[in-house]
Design an enzyme around this catalytic site. Structure first.
Site, PDB file in Angstrom:
ATOM      1  N   HIS A 177       0.839  -1.180   0.008  1.00  0.00           N
ATOM      2  CA  HIS A 177      -0.200  -0.019   0.017  1.00  0.00           C
ATOM      3  C   HIS A 177       0.849   1.518  -0.044  1.00  0.00           C
ATOM      4  O   HIS A 177       2.009   1.249   0.484  1.00  0.00           O
ATOM      5  CB  HIS A 177      -0.789   0.057   1.260  1.00  0.00           C
ATOM      6  N   CYS A 210      -6.318   1.934   5.929  1.00  0.00           N
ATOM      7  CA  CYS A 210      -6.787   0.594   6.260  1.00  0.00           C
ATOM      8  C   CYS A 210      -6.175   0.262   7.621  1.00  0.00           C
ATOM      9  O   CYS A 210      -5.235   0.734   8.147  1.00  0.00           O
ATOM     10  CB  CYS A 210      -6.639  -0.506   5.221  1.00  0.00           C
ATOM     11  N   CYS A 241      -2.400  -0.350   7.742  1.00  0.00           N
ATOM     12  CA  CYS A 241      -1.617   0.797   7.446  1.00  0.00           C
ATOM     13  C   CYS A 241      -1.666   1.625   8.631  1.00  0.00           C
ATOM     14  O   CYS A 241      -0.685   2.305   8.870  1.00  0.00           O
ATOM     15  CB  CYS A 241      -2.206   1.791   6.202  1.00  0.00           C
ATOM     16  N   GLU A 271       1.068   3.936   1.800  1.00  0.00           N
ATOM     17  CA  GLU A 271       1.596   4.371   3.227  1.00  0.00           C
ATOM     18  C   GLU A 271       2.851   3.418   3.559  1.00  0.00           C
ATOM     19  O   GLU A 271       3.863   3.671   4.096  1.00  0.00           O
ATOM     20  CB  GLU A 271       0.530   3.957   4.124  1.00  0.00           C
TER      21      GLU A 271
END
Length: 150
Positions: free
Chosen positions: A54, A84, A87, A56
């Site tokens: 992801h 999410c 993260c 992040e």
């Protein structure tokens, strides 16, 4: 916050680049205490065949590698979509000072929606959280991407 300068436009650029690669268009940028950009990334889960890639996570990894340390105390994270749960925990473990995010994520968010990771007693560090930063622009990037898939 006197002298506030948003870095969300950089994150939006990363999101657009991710979308152009066929990734879900989410972008993130790590900002140093002096206001300089420490790292920026967009989603790369498909490209890297890695469900943890992801935006992040990639930005946190890059900033930590650049600094040679596992914590980003004093650093801020800008991300186009509410993080999410995975993260959010990475943000906590990295000890980021502030989290700025754009669009909320009712389906998969982990900050203001769903499990609300930072509200749990097991969460050792909670950043300052600012939501809705360029939220409409962030949502528009996501809507455009998913409309193109239909």
């Amino acid at each position: 916050m006197s002298g506030f300068r948003s870095h969300m436009q950089i994150a939006l650029g990363e999101a657009r680049a991710a979308g152009a690669r066929g990734e879900v268009p989410v972008g993130a940028v790590i900002v140093a205490p002096d206001g300089g950009v420490g790292a920026a990334a967009g989603n790369r889960t498909r490209e890297l065949c890695d469900p943890t890639a992801h935006a992040e996570i990639l930005a946190i990894r890059a900033a930590c590698a650049m600094l040679g340390q596992e914590r980003l105390s004093g650093y801020d994270l800008y991300v186009t979509l509410e993080p999410c749960p995975m993260c959010a925990m990475a943000i906590s473990h990295a000890r980021l000072r502030r989290l700025y995010y754009g669009a909320g994520d009712p389906k998969s968010g982990g900050v203001a929606q769903g499990p609300r990771i930072f509200a749990h007693a097991q969460c050792h560090h909670v950043p300052e959280i600012y939501d809705g930063i360029d939220a409409e622009a962030a949502a528009a990037v996501l809507r455009g991407f998913f409309a193109g898939l239909r």
